[in-house]
Write a protein that holds these residues in place. Sequence first.
Motif, mmCIF file in Angstrom:
data_model
loop_
_atom_site.group_PDB
_atom_site.id
_atom_site.type_symbol
_atom_site.label_atom_id
_atom_site.label_comp_id
_atom_site.label_asym_id
_atom_site.label_seq_id
_atom_site.Cartn_x
_atom_site.Cartn_y
_atom_site.Cartn_z
ATOM 1 N N SER A 101 0.822 -1.210 0.000
ATOM 2 C CA SER A 101 0.000 0.000 0.000
ATOM 3 C C SER A 101 0.859 1.264 0.000
ATOM 4 O O SER A 101 2.072 1.203 -0.026
ATOM 5 N N GLU A 139 -2.432 -5.693 1.018
ATOM 6 C CA GLU A 139 -2.622 -4.261 1.204
ATOM 7 C C GLU A 139 -2.248 -3.928 2.643
ATOM 8 O O GLU A 139 -2.005 -4.811 3.460
ATOM 9 N N CYS A 140 -2.254 -2.657 2.947
ATOM 10 C CA CYS A 140 -1.770 -2.082 4.219
ATOM 11 C C CYS A 140 -1.887 -3.015 5.421
ATOM 12 O O CYS A 140 -2.944 -3.540 5.733
ATOM 13 N N LEU A 141 -0.774 -3.208 6.109
ATOM 14 C CA LEU A 141 -0.742 -4.059 7.303
ATOM 15 C C LEU A 141 -0.945 -3.246 8.574
ATOM 16 O O LEU A 141 -0.770 -3.760 9.676
ATOM 17 N N ALA A 142 -1.304 -1.968 8.437
ATOM 18 C CA ALA A 142 -1.479 -1.065 9.573
ATOM 19 C C ALA A 142 -0.193 -0.937 10.378
ATOM 20 O O ALA A 142 -0.209 -0.821 11.597
#
Lengths: 216, 435
Positions: A101, A139-142
């Motif tokens: 991301s 997508e984004c892994l935070a």
Amino acid sequence: MAWVTINRNEPVVDPKAPPVLGEAVRVKIRSFFDRYETKRAVLLPALHIVQDALGHVPWQAMVEIADLLEIHPSDVIDTISFYTHFWTHPKGEKVITVCRSISCEVMGGAAVLEELKKQLKIDEHETTKDGKYSLVTEECLAGCDNAPCLLINEKLHKHVKPQDVAKLLAEANNDRIAVPRSALFDASTLSFAAASKTNGALLGTTSDVREMREAD
Amino acid sequence: MAVFEPVLLRNRDVEDSTSLSVYESRGGYGAARKALKMTPVEIIEEVKKANLRGRGGAGFPAGVKWGFLPKDRTRTLLCVNADESEPPTFCNRVLMETDPHQLIEGTIIAAYATQSQIAYIYIRVEFHEQFHILQRAVDEAYAKGYLGKRIFGSDYSLECYLHRGAGAYVCGEETGLIESLEGKRGWPRIKPPFPAVEGLFRRPTVVNNVETLCCVPHIIERGADWFTGIGPPHSTGPKLFCISGPVKRPGCYEAPMTITVRDLIEREDMGGGMLPGKKVKAVLPGGVSMGILTADELDMKMDFEDPRKYALLGLGTAAAVVIDDATDMRMVLRNMARFYGTESCGQCTQCREGTAWMHKIATRIAMGAGRIEDLDILLETARNMGMMPGLSICGLPDGATYPIETIVNKFRGELEAAIRAQAPERAKTVLSVLN
Ligand SMILES: Cc1cc2nc3c(=O)[nH]c(=O)nc-3n(C[C@H](O)[C@H](O)[C@H](O)COP(=O)(O)O)c2cc1C
Ligand code: SF4
Ligand code: FES
């Protein structure tokens, strides 16, 4: 390119084969029953438990899970096919999940992915020949404050640079987290190692994509 | 102006902040004890008065949402939304890994106010460490009698279970979350009925974000007037802001909703300015779904109202990522389009096809085979999907519209120049590969 067809006529599940879910796994799944109003709601926890124990969720396990939860096997397939975290084919011992991301991309995540591919000699969605590593993107892994970052199984690796990749892969415990684990979902109580060995022969085939390539 | 004292992050740097004893030694669980002596209606009124707007993205007032539950219900369920999958957002993660008991306390109060029997915390699977931290905190709370039967010795009982997701952005949407909890694909439901009337297992259900619930104990403890005293009237209370990208101090910071995007990037106690040699080119200030700002628009206030003045959808998750001047906007465009293209659940034609086509077109542009008219096709596609034109079940395609539309509109010059500068031979090769 012509369509490649794979022969899927042979039975995927042999009704006479011994069950793949051991008693420990079944007990664990049943322990979730009184948390929900329906047994079907135990499906995600059950899939997590089975994947932790076997390394993936084989077709036969789906039939056995369906049996336990009193739903149809096709319901299990319907659910499992929606989520990227569950896989129906064996993967490597360690699954590397690279974030793609925006924060990670701006901070140079693509170069890290390229370096991983180069060192592991595999492409995305593939597994190394020795069955050690599989490589996927998410997508984004935070974990964007640590961009670019990636997960190896459970462990998040922060601020990874291409020049760190070799060292990262060489680390023995690069997939283990340090926090004390709660007993819930703890794979170590499910004899992970023993279970994954029985599937060892299948390692290397990670997805239909790979299968199709090999059929080519 | 007085220095702002952190509220939600006040325990972040305390040693052993995840343990129950440390939390309690710092005043923790006092609000829950107090709340259980109040009536549920009193709590809902206090939260309404505080004007606590949901932190999950939509900004809907929490007290009002709780008030929608039917009066004659017999069973109520609370879902805590810890799916946090919007890039580049990580404030819920910080709350869970540094102060899990704050979330549990907020959950207890919200569950009591809504008279819920069970609270499910739906946590994304990639949060491995956070899962174990939170589960241990829940275990500790059970052992102390703060969860389970007759909590704090009152007549109220509450079960609290963690439920792990399995990697799907759309499961953060409240009805997708509910379907997923029921063991199905995370396909959002058509509304109405809204979850408050018919949600999980067809019971009246409240879904709230982690940060929203973390605000609740402080409102009960210090009162609605204290809460409304922080920030402007439409955006009350403390708020977490994330900043990532090439800044000196990427991280999660707490402030009233009076700060600007520039503050977030430059203040010494926040982003700390850009890394040496980097300049701001653009900022996605509210998660990716709200749209983009140019370097000239950094005075936007990070509150629930101001973003609309900059053609953005809203405050979103208040997580900003800085794009620096070395970054090609075609890459950003493609990154956005790919996210929605892969995360659309595929139930609604406009969303499934629209996001997929935007992804294809943006990929083509990024690889050096774009056409000028592609930009207009992107705009047209973006405008023709989503809940706002009334063509989809959930808000995902609205979230896809804003970044695409604002990138194309605000950076059209750069995109057109890049397309004009393409090498024709390369464009041909790219097209032959893509087709
Ligand atoms: C596609 C999509 C994804 C969402 N993802 C999340 C999420 O990850 N976390 C979250 O709290 N809310 C998410 N939301 C918002 C939820 O639907 C819901 O509004 C929110 O959980 C309500 O909580 P709040 O009122 O406390 O903010 C998402 C919404 C949409 C449309
Ligand atoms: S709008 Fe998109 S993500 Fe939402 S339900 Fe429809 S297809 Fe799924
Ligand atoms: S963008 Fe990579 S972790 Fe969020």
